[in-house]
Motif scaffolding. Structure first.
Motif, PDB file in Angstrom:
ATOM      1  N   GLY A 167       0.787  -1.223   0.000  1.00  0.00           N
ATOM      2  CA  GLY A 167       0.000   0.000   0.000  1.00  0.00           C
ATOM      3  C   GLY A 167       0.819   1.271   0.000  1.00  0.00           C
ATOM      4  O   GLY A 167       2.006   1.270   0.282  1.00  0.00           O
ATOM      5  N   PRO A 168       0.183   2.416  -0.330  1.00  0.00           N
ATOM      6  CA  PRO A 168       0.881   3.694  -0.428  1.00  0.00           C
ATOM      7  C   PRO A 168       1.023   4.437   0.885  1.00  0.00           C
ATOM      8  O   PRO A 168       1.567   5.517   0.922  1.00  0.00           O
ATOM      9  CB  PRO A 168      -0.021   4.490  -1.386  1.00  0.00           C
ATOM     10  N   LEU A 353      -8.344   0.438  -1.019  1.00  0.00           N
ATOM     11  CA  LEU A 353      -9.398   1.440  -0.894  1.00  0.00           C
ATOM     12  C   LEU A 353      -8.868   2.860  -0.895  1.00  0.00           C
ATOM     13  O   LEU A 353      -9.522   3.771  -1.398  1.00  0.00           O
ATOM     14  CB  LEU A 353     -10.185   1.197   0.401  1.00  0.00           C
ATOM     15  N   ILE A 354      -7.681   3.059  -0.328  1.00  0.00           N
ATOM     16  CA  ILE A 354      -7.171   4.429  -0.215  1.00  0.00           C
ATOM     17  C   ILE A 354      -6.954   5.050  -1.586  1.00  0.00           C
ATOM     18  O   ILE A 354      -7.170   6.249  -1.786  1.00  0.00           O
ATOM     19  CB  ILE A 354      -5.862   4.452   0.618  1.00  0.00           C
ATOM     20  N   ARG A 355      -6.556   4.237  -2.561  1.00  0.00           N
ATOM     21  CA  ARG A 355      -6.366   4.761  -3.921  1.00  0.00           C
ATOM     22  C   ARG A 355      -7.706   5.120  -4.544  1.00  0.00           C
ATOM     23  O   ARG A 355      -7.838   6.167  -5.211  1.00  0.00           O
ATOM     24  CB  ARG A 355      -5.627   3.730  -4.779  1.00  0.00           C
ATOM     25  N   VAL A 386      -3.247  16.010   0.419  1.00  0.00           N
ATOM     26  CA  VAL A 386      -2.574  15.022  -0.428  1.00  0.00           C
ATOM     27  C   VAL A 386      -1.754  15.775  -1.460  1.00  0.00           C
ATOM     28  O   VAL A 386      -2.294  16.573  -2.232  1.00  0.00           O
ATOM     29  CB  VAL A 386      -3.593  14.099  -1.126  1.00  0.00           C
ATOM     30  N   THR A 387      -0.462  15.544  -1.472  1.00  0.00           N
ATOM     31  CA  THR A 387       0.419  16.280  -2.384  1.00  0.00           C
ATOM     32  C   THR A 387       0.188  15.849  -3.828  1.00  0.00           C
ATOM     33  O   THR A 387      -0.326  14.758  -4.105  1.00  0.00           O
ATOM     34  CB  THR A 387       1.893  16.041  -2.027  1.00  0.00           C
ATOM     35  N   THR A 392      -0.483  12.031  -8.357  1.00  0.00           N
ATOM     36  CA  THR A 392       0.003  11.549  -9.655  1.00  0.00           C
ATOM     37  C   THR A 392       0.373  10.081  -9.591  1.00  0.00           C
ATOM     38  O   THR A 392       0.041   9.295 -10.489  1.00  0.00           O
ATOM     39  CB  THR A 392       1.231  12.371 -10.098  1.00  0.00           C
ATOM     40  N   HIS A 393       1.050   9.691  -8.512  1.00  0.00           N
ATOM     41  CA  HIS A 393       1.459   8.292  -8.322  1.00  0.00           C
ATOM     42  C   HIS A 393       0.235   7.372  -8.316  1.00  0.00           C
ATOM     43  O   HIS A 393       0.245   6.307  -8.956  1.00  0.00           O
ATOM     44  CB  HIS A 393       2.220   8.165  -7.000  1.00  0.00           C
ATOM     45  N   ILE A 394      -0.826   7.781  -7.618  1.00  0.00           N
ATOM     46  CA  ILE A 394      -2.028   6.958  -7.517  1.00  0.00           C
ATOM     47  C   ILE A 394      -2.749   6.862  -8.848  1.00  0.00           C
ATOM     48  O   ILE A 394      -3.191   5.776  -9.249  1.00  0.00           O
ATOM     49  CB  ILE A 394      -2.955   7.516  -6.421  1.00  0.00           C
ATOM     50  N   ILE A 395      -2.860   7.973  -9.555  1.00  0.00           N
ATOM     51  CA  ILE A 395      -3.536   7.957 -10.858  1.00  0.00           C
ATOM     52  C   ILE A 395      -2.773   7.084 -11.847  1.00  0.00           C
ATOM     53  O   ILE A 395      -3.368   6.304 -12.606  1.00  0.00           O
ATOM     54  CB  ILE A 395      -3.696   9.389 -11.397  1.00  0.00           C
ATOM     55  N   ILE A 396      -1.440   7.183 -11.838  1.00  0.00           N
ATOM     56  CA  ILE A 396      -0.625   6.344 -12.728  1.00  0.00           C
ATOM     57  C   ILE A 396      -0.776   4.871 -12.347  1.00  0.00           C
ATOM     58  O   ILE A 396      -0.868   3.998 -13.222  1.00  0.00           O
ATOM     59  CB  ILE A 396       0.852   6.777 -12.674  1.00  0.00           C
TER      60      ILE A 396
END
Length: 483
Positions: A167-168, A353-355, A386-387, A392-396
């Motif tokens: 997870g992130p 879920l967090i993503r 959220v930075t 960007t990391h999550i969308i990618i």
């Protein structure tokens, strides 16, 4: 330049640990006289000796682990664990072909739970215990365990933990990475032991209780019965499994706060609240649908519905009922759940879920930004902004996940699977769930798939367990550049 000394040292330790854990199945082999003693002993010794030899090889370099070494250790470490982890299957003859043994071991280590064994109950007890243990090892990640003992070996582990931890989330239980890893494993071991005791009280014998405790807390789903948890059609067995599956899908930071009595911190987690809400709403909806469409009692409809919802969302993959027999609408609902995943920082697989939460919150805010183009409208999670880099990391990640799902589905379809089975097999492999739809549904098996399809699905399981980037980064030219 990549420093190969720590890579070799860590893999050596992993092999010796894996070899030692293989020996845990020997007492069951001897007690039940199941005839797999030599397969387990030889497999364990081969792994331990290979690991010891690799440790003794003089490789120049320092013991410091940086980013590149961390990612290589995770990728190569998992490959080594899977390669040696399939030895008990091969040496015992339980799974005589390499691809089948590779698939079963990958499924275990990644806690997917998909199996090529057609008669689980005929498998020797020692091998079957090793099968369950592979999921428990992979649940939190054996590499996190080794982080806790690396200081004893003169090896630092922060980069390794970042590459391996599911997870992130960046929450820490303790400022020192070694203490964080130790606390994670204390919680993991403690909950496993507690569930084992609960199942013993519920009426299972020790062998059944320990196996199901191992695979429940790992959100793995391997069972010692052909019918999975449908074999134990008892409320006193299935409700505790549901509760502990839910716990296993919860962020371990949240569990830690709960154990410390800091319930305000627990409820402040947006992800945990979403997790609880989604499970609750789905339980109501599916229970109503199942009760209306079947002759099941309200309690049985509720138990079967809740069990399958929690099992699929947490990517455990235990089966207590065939959700594909509940109608097309519910079959499609459970197919969608294959893409959900539980909380980050848990042992579950999937997208997490967090993503989804970040993506949908940002999508909703985008409508507000359209109406107020000059306003600065930040995205917040757990009260913190959220930075842009994390967003960007999550969308990618989401985009890559769907691209891999599409490519995987096309590849396995080209290898001979019809459409429904192809998308079901790809989704459940990439999400580390276990059961899918079509020919790999909750009452089906993966044994009938061709070796090339099993291999492709094994790769997808590894990609999903290591959250895509850990593996895919190795195939970029940037990774191998010296600067």
């Amino acid at each position: 330049m990549i420093n190969f000394r720590p890579i070799a040292r860590v893999i050596a330790v992993l092999l010796m640990l894996i070899g030692g854990m293989m020996l845990f199945g020997i007492p069951f082999s001897l007690y039940y006289e199941s005839g797999d003693f030599w397969a387990l002993l030889n497999s364990g010794l081969i792994s331990i000796i290979t690991g010891g030899a690799l440790w003794l090889i003089p490789i120049p370099g320092t013991t410091n682990i940086k980013k590149r070494e961390g990612y290589l250790i995770v990728a190569l470490g998992w490959l080594a664990m899977v390669t040696f982890g399939m030895l008990p299957y091969l040496l015992s003859g339980v799974i005589p072909d390499v691809i089948g043994a590779f698939f079963e071991t990958v499924s275990g280590m990644t806690t997917t739970g998909a199996s090529v064994l057609t008669d689980i109950e005929s498998v020797p007890k020692g091998i079957l215990f090793w099968r369950s243990l592979t999921q428990w090892i992979g649940g939190m990640g054996i590499i996190v365990l080794t982080v806790a003992i690396f200081p004893l070996l003169g090896i630092g582990g922060i980069e390794l933990f970042v590459a391996e931890a599911p997870g992130p989330t960046s929450d820490k239980l303790h400022p020192r990475i070694r203490e964080t890893a130790k606390r994670l494993w204390q919680i993991y071991v403690g909950l496993t032991g507690l569930l084992c005791i609960v199942l013993l009280i519920a009426g299972l014998d020790f062998y059944e209780a320990i196996n199901h405790a191992l695979t429940t807390m790992a959100t793995g789903g391997f069972s010692t019965k052909n019918a999975s948890m449908a074999y134990y059609d008892l409320p006193q067995v299935q409700y505790p499994i549901i509760f502990f599956m839910f716990l296993a899908g919860t962020n371990y930071t949240v569990i830690y706060f709960g154990l410390k009595g800091k319930f305000k911190n627990v409820w402040q987690s947006d992800e945990f609240r979403a997790y609880l809400t989604i499970v609750g709403l789905l339980a109501v909806i599916v229970t109503l649908a199942v009760h209306n469409n079947t002759d099941l009692s309200w309690e049985k409809a509720f138990r079967d519905s809740l069990f399958q919802i929690v099992s699929i969302i947490t990517t455990t993959g235990f089966v207590s009922a065939d959700y594909t027999s509940w109608g097309n609408a519910l079959t499609m609902l459970f197919f969608v759940l294959l893409f959900l995943g539980a909380c980050a920082g848990s042992t579950s697989g999937g997208i997490k879920l967090i993503r989804h939460l970040v993506f949908f919150k940002n999508s909703f805010l985008e409508f507000k930004r359209i109406l107020h183009p000059r306003a600065v409208i930040p995205l917040k999670l757990n009260g913190q902004v959220v930075t842009g880099r994390i967003l960007t990391h999550i969308i990618i990640f989401l985009l890559l996940y769907m691209i891999l799902f599409v490519i995987g589905s096309i590849v396995v379809a080209a290898l001979g699977l019809e459409f429904t089975t192809a998308v079901g097999a790809t989704a459940t492999a990439l999400g580390n769930v276990g059961p899918g739809i079509g020919g790999v549904g909750p009452v089906d098996n993966f044994a009938w798939l061709s070796p090339p399809i099993k291999f492709v699905l094994s790769i997808l399981m590894l990609l999903g367990r290591l959250e895509l980037f850990t593996i895919l980064v190795l195939f970029t030219p940037y990774f191998w550049k010296s600067n």
